[in-house]
Design a protein around this motif. Structure first.
Motif, PDB file in Angstrom:
ATOM      1  N   ALA A   1      -5.542 -16.347  -2.178  1.00  0.00           N
ATOM      2  CA  ALA A   1      -6.272 -15.355  -1.579  1.00  0.00           C
ATOM      3  C   ALA A   1      -7.436 -14.861  -2.610  1.00  0.00           C
ATOM      4  O   ALA A   1      -8.270 -14.327  -1.957  1.00  0.00           O
ATOM      5  CB  ALA A   1      -4.988 -14.485  -1.232  1.00  0.00           C
ATOM      6  N   THR A   2      -7.100 -14.453  -3.862  1.00  0.00           N
ATOM      7  CA  THR A   2      -7.814 -13.721  -4.591  1.00  0.00           C
ATOM      8  C   THR A   2      -9.010 -14.450  -4.819  1.00  0.00           C
ATOM      9  O   THR A   2     -10.153 -13.821  -4.603  1.00  0.00           O
ATOM     10  CB  THR A   2      -7.351 -13.411  -5.799  1.00  0.00           C
ATOM     11  OG1 THR A   2      -6.132 -12.676  -5.664  1.00  0.00           O
ATOM     12  CG2 THR A   2      -8.250 -12.708  -7.106  1.00  0.00           C
TER      13      THR A   2
ATOM     14  N   LEU B   1     -10.297  -5.656  -6.380  1.00  0.00           N
ATOM     15  CA  LEU B   1      -9.173  -4.925  -5.521  1.00  0.00           C
ATOM     16  C   LEU B   1      -7.872  -5.858  -5.353  1.00  0.00           C
ATOM     17  O   LEU B   1      -7.001  -5.662  -5.068  1.00  0.00           O
ATOM     18  CB  LEU B   1      -9.640  -4.301  -4.290  1.00  0.00           C
ATOM     19  CG  LEU B   1     -10.264  -2.799  -4.522  1.00  0.00           C
ATOM     20  CD1 LEU B   1     -10.668  -2.210  -3.099  1.00  0.00           C
ATOM     21  CD2 LEU B   1      -9.429  -1.812  -5.201  1.00  0.00           C
ATOM     22  N   PHE B   2      -8.531  -7.079  -5.349  1.00  0.00           N
ATOM     23  CA  PHE B   2      -7.632  -8.406  -5.171  1.00  0.00           C
ATOM     24  C   PHE B   2      -6.802  -8.805  -6.250  1.00  0.00           C
ATOM     25  O   PHE B   2      -6.195  -9.710  -6.263  1.00  0.00           O
ATOM     26  CB  PHE B   2      -8.227  -9.313  -4.390  1.00  0.00           C
ATOM     27  CG  PHE B   2      -8.744  -8.992  -3.002  1.00  0.00           C
ATOM     28  CD1 PHE B   2      -7.887  -8.693  -1.790  1.00  0.00           C
ATOM     29  CD2 PHE B   2     -10.157  -8.819  -2.703  1.00  0.00           C
ATOM     30  CE1 PHE B   2      -8.443  -8.000  -0.523  1.00  0.00           C
ATOM     31  CE2 PHE B   2     -10.687  -8.371  -1.637  1.00  0.00           C
ATOM     32  CZ  PHE B   2     -10.027  -7.960  -0.532  1.00  0.00           C
ATOM     33  N   GLU B   3      -6.983  -8.306  -7.475  1.00  0.00           N
ATOM     34  CA  GLU B   3      -6.533  -8.616  -8.638  1.00  0.00           C
ATOM     35  C   GLU B   3      -5.488  -7.515  -8.895  1.00  0.00           C
ATOM     36  O   GLU B   3      -5.594  -6.280  -9.186  1.00  0.00           O
ATOM     37  CB  GLU B   3      -7.353  -8.814  -9.953  1.00  0.00           C
ATOM     38  CG  GLU B   3      -8.337  -9.968  -9.676  1.00  0.00           C
ATOM     39  CD  GLU B   3      -9.223 -10.068 -10.840  1.00  0.00           C
ATOM     40  OE1 GLU B   3      -9.400  -9.211 -11.621  1.00  0.00           O
ATOM     41  OE2 GLU B   3      -9.828 -11.082 -11.049  1.00  0.00           O
ATOM     42  N   PHE B   4      -4.076  -7.801  -8.474  1.00  0.00           N
ATOM     43  CA  PHE B   4      -2.966  -6.848  -8.665  1.00  0.00           C
ATOM     44  C   PHE B   4      -2.176  -6.767  -9.881  1.00  0.00           C
ATOM     45  O   PHE B   4      -1.849  -7.870 -10.492  1.00  0.00           O
ATOM     46  CB  PHE B   4      -1.892  -6.965  -7.310  1.00  0.00           C
ATOM     47  CG  PHE B   4      -2.908  -7.086  -6.096  1.00  0.00           C
ATOM     48  CD1 PHE B   4      -3.617  -5.967  -5.444  1.00  0.00           C
ATOM     49  CD2 PHE B   4      -2.645  -8.313  -5.432  1.00  0.00           C
ATOM     50  CE1 PHE B   4      -4.135  -6.130  -4.326  1.00  0.00           C
ATOM     51  CE2 PHE B   4      -3.488  -8.526  -4.243  1.00  0.00           C
ATOM     52  CZ  PHE B   4      -4.378  -7.295  -3.689  1.00  0.00           C
ATOM     53  N   LYS B   5      -2.058  -5.720 -10.553  1.00  0.00           N
ATOM     54  CA  LYS B   5      -1.115  -5.649 -11.648  1.00  0.00           C
ATOM     55  C   LYS B   5       0.332  -5.402 -11.451  1.00  0.00           C
ATOM     56  O   LYS B   5       0.932  -5.649 -12.391  1.00  0.00           O
ATOM     57  CB  LYS B   5      -1.769  -4.498 -12.631  1.00  0.00           C
ATOM     58  CG  LYS B   5      -1.616  -3.137 -12.001  1.00  0.00           C
ATOM     59  CD  LYS B   5      -2.185  -2.176 -13.117  1.00  0.00           C
ATOM     60  CE  LYS B   5      -2.405  -0.685 -12.699  1.00  0.00           C
ATOM     61  NZ  LYS B   5      -2.796   0.138 -13.609  1.00  0.00           N
ATOM     62  N   HIS B   6       0.571  -4.988 -10.358  1.00  0.00           N
ATOM     63  CA  HIS B   6       1.969  -4.670  -9.987  1.00  0.00           C
ATOM     64  C   HIS B   6       2.423  -5.599  -9.398  1.00  0.00           C
ATOM     65  O   HIS B   6       3.922  -5.926  -9.050  1.00  0.00           O
ATOM     66  CB  HIS B   6       2.211  -3.180  -9.343  1.00  0.00           C
ATOM     67  CG  HIS B   6       1.835  -2.213 -10.007  1.00  0.00           C
ATOM     68  ND1 HIS B   6       2.558  -1.578 -11.046  1.00  0.00           N
ATOM     69  CD2 HIS B   6       0.668  -1.204  -9.880  1.00  0.00           C
ATOM     70  CE1 HIS B   6       1.997  -0.633 -11.516  1.00  0.00           C
ATOM     71  NE2 HIS B   6       0.697  -0.282 -11.001  1.00  0.00           N
TER      72      HIS B   6
END
Length: 617
Positions: free
Chosen positions: A276-277, A300-305
């Motif tokens: 998706a990213t 914003l599409f690279e999520f750390k949580h």
């Protein structure tokens, strides 16, 4: 011009298996080619034998196929249709749809074939061969399928790459929306179309009776429900589609975890986060303005949580949040997790979108608490079930907004439930005074063609040659008559002043001559007396015009010259007197400036003259 014919093979008074046949200007177009998630038998795919009647291939009957977006209920039957049933023609979709659709098709194929042992199903190679027939289109790009058929894509919101398609053949046109969203969200913009005024608008009506509350309220309720569940040590299952709503909710939870400094793990189906990213990076121009503006500094599409999900994590103790596909609990990882977690009261399932009838998602949203999840094994549902509409479909207000935006002549509702369609149908008729249709699958709708021909008008003509239609009441509401010459050139029609038209055509100024035969009762043999009687009659009849007798015996009505020419006379005796009937040809000629007067004079002469008060000798 032939009529427009529309037959839904899917999505007629139903959600799922979108497939609509449109005959427009002698061309046959298939709009979407989806599968139904609620069926595993012959009803899963559209009945393509309806098109061929068992004779020939689809290629002989269909000029092109248009796919609105990558959701399987809109493209899931495509490899089956093109490779197994047989279609060699062009398939049109946007660039993101062409890139993402094969991944979802392959994922679904693996679930269906590997888990259920399906045999009558397409293969990986068929998906690849099908995609070779696809022609990718850009937004607002006019694509000519052939000399007569053209299509154009508009931004639909909904999911990455979703498009509304404007189709035109001759003077008739159709706008097909597919699925769309009139409200911008955290990663996509709102649907938009210009005032294209199609003959027919075919619109989805999934939420035909719903007017959603504010987006902020929905987000607050969602976060509150998630937080309450993890605080009591429960697990939250969020069934989603791989791309679209999943990214929307991931962005929302990511920012909330940052604000609240939460450490509870969030998981996403393995592999899909990375895919998706990559696609959102590749097609960043399809996202909303906020993401475009911040993309260089922060993606914003690279999520750390949010981390990839491992199946071994299902039985882990403690709180967690899991995004799993597919979104309707009709199979795959989401259904597998649901089976494990549904018997605990501490856990919650949040359904963020619409579920098709027949799926497990639809059953639990309908209130069922005992479901046969495995053959012969009924499970009691104890976990909390919440429905929070984050569905990226237009609600009733959005559908009405789109209709007003594009100004169609007719509206057709598809992709919705029959009862909800009836409500919206009556609203469209009442508020917008438009004919509205909602056919069932297999039902044909015929819309009579009323072509309008656009005519460009000369500015000089508009300025100098406009007359009030009714001189007795020269008000702005009166119809105005424009006198000019229609000129067709390069497939365009223009209305010009006569001098302009003659100059462009290279013709000299000339007159048009018409001949009318008039029966003159008791006509005398004298040509001069005949013209005198005709002069008196026309002067009385045309009281608003100047009618004069010239010295050479002709009649002059303003600029119209009326001449009488001798013709063979037939004389018959009647009642023993010398009355006779003589036939004389009256040649009427006038210049083109006097067309209305000339036409009126023609009608006058056709009616003949009244009998004289004095009998001619």
């Amino acid at each position: 011009m032939p009529d427009i014919k529309i037959v839904p093979l899917g999505a007629g008074q139903d959600v799922g298996r979108s497939c609509i046949l449109v005959t427009l200007g002698g061309k046959n177009i298939m709009l979407d080619c989806g599968m139904h998630m609620g069926f595993n038998d012959d009803r899963r795919f559209p009945d393509f034998s309806y098109i061929t009647g068992g004779k020939g291939t689809l290629t002989e009957y269909i000029d092109c196929v248009i796919i609105s977006h990558f959701h399987l209920d809109h493209c899931g039957a495509l490899p089956y249709m093109s490779e197994m049933v047989g279609f060699e023609g062009p398939i049109y979709m946007t660039h993101p749809t062409k890139a993402i659709a094969p991944i979802l098709l392959e994922d679904y194929r693996k679930i269906t074939v590997d888990k259920k042992g399906e045999v009558n199903f397409f293969t990986s190679q068929m998906i690849k061969d099908c995609l070779k027939k696809v022609v990718a289109v850009n937004l607002h790009q006019t694509v000519f399928v052939d000399d007569e058929l053209q299509i154009k894509a508009y931004y639909a919101g909904h999911v990455l790459g979703a498009g509304m398609f404007y189709i035109r053949a001759g003077t008739e046109s159709v706008l097909y929306t597919g699925d769309y969203n009139m409200t911008p969200d955290r990663h996509l913009g709102a649907a938009w179309v210009d005032k294209c005024r199609p003959t027919l608008l075919i619109t989805e009506s999934t939420y035909a009776t719903t007017i959603r509350d504010s987006k902020r309220c929905r987000e607050r309720d969602f976060l509150k429900k998630v937080h309450e569940t993890i605080e009591r040590g429960g697990k939250v299952l969020i069934p989603v589609f791989a791309l679209g709503r999943a990214q929307e909710l991931c962005i929302l939870l990511e920012s909330y975890w940052d604000r609240m400094n939460l450490k509870v793990p969030i998981y996403f189906s393995t592999g899909l986060t990375e895919k998706a990213t990559n696609y959102y990076k590749l097609f960043i121009t399809w996202t909303n303005q906020k993401i475009k503006n911040t993309f260089v500094d922060r993606n914003l599409f690279e999520f750390k949580h949010i981390k990839p999900f491992n199946r071994a994590t299902i039985d882990n103790p403690g709180a967690m949040v899991v995004f799993a596909t597919p979104g309707m609990l009709h199979g795959g990882l989401s259904l597998e997790i649901f089976k494990k977690w549904c018997t605990s009261e501490k856990n919650t399932i949040i359904m963020p979108g619409y579920c098709v009838a027949g799926t497990v998602g639809h059953k639990i949203l309908s209130g069922m608490r005992k479901i046969e999840l495995q053959p012969g094994k009924i499970v009691e549902i104890k976990m909390q079930v919440q429905y929070m509409s984050f569905s990226a479909h237009a609600d009733a207000k959005g559908i009405m907004q789109l209709i007003r935006m594009c100004e169609p002549e007719n509206v057709m509702l598809v992709h919705g439930e029959a009862k909800k369609m009836e409500f919206l149908k009556s609203k469209i008729k009442q508020e917008l005074n438009l004919d509205c249709f909602n056919p069932a699958n297999g039902e044909t709708v015929v819309i009579s063609s009323r072509p309008s021909l656009p005519v460009d008008m000369s500015l000089k003509l508009l300025k100098h040659k406009t007359e009030i239609g009714d001189s007795a009441s020269p008000t702005p509401k009166c119809s105005r008559i424009i006198h000019g010459a229609l000129l067709m050139k390069d497939s365009k029609i223009r209305l010009l002043e006569q001098e302009e038209a003659l100059q462009e055509l290279g013709l000299p100024k000339h007159e048009l001559r018409f001949t009318s035969t008039v029966m003159l009762q008791n006509a005398c043999r004298s040509e001069k007396l005949t013209m005198t009687r005709l002069h008196d009659h026309l002067k009385k009849l045309l009281s608003t015009h100047s009618v004069k007798m010239t010295s050479d015996g002709h009649i002059l009505i303003e600029s119209v010259l009326v001449k009488a020419q001798k013709n063979a006379e037939s004389t018959t005796e009647s009642d023993g007197d010398d009355s006779s009937i003589a036939t004389k040809s009256i040649l009427v000629s006038w210049s083109y400036e006097d067309e209305d007067l000339g036409s009126y004079l023609m009608e006058t002469l056709k009616n003949g003259l009244p009998p004289p008060t004095i009998k001619a000798k």
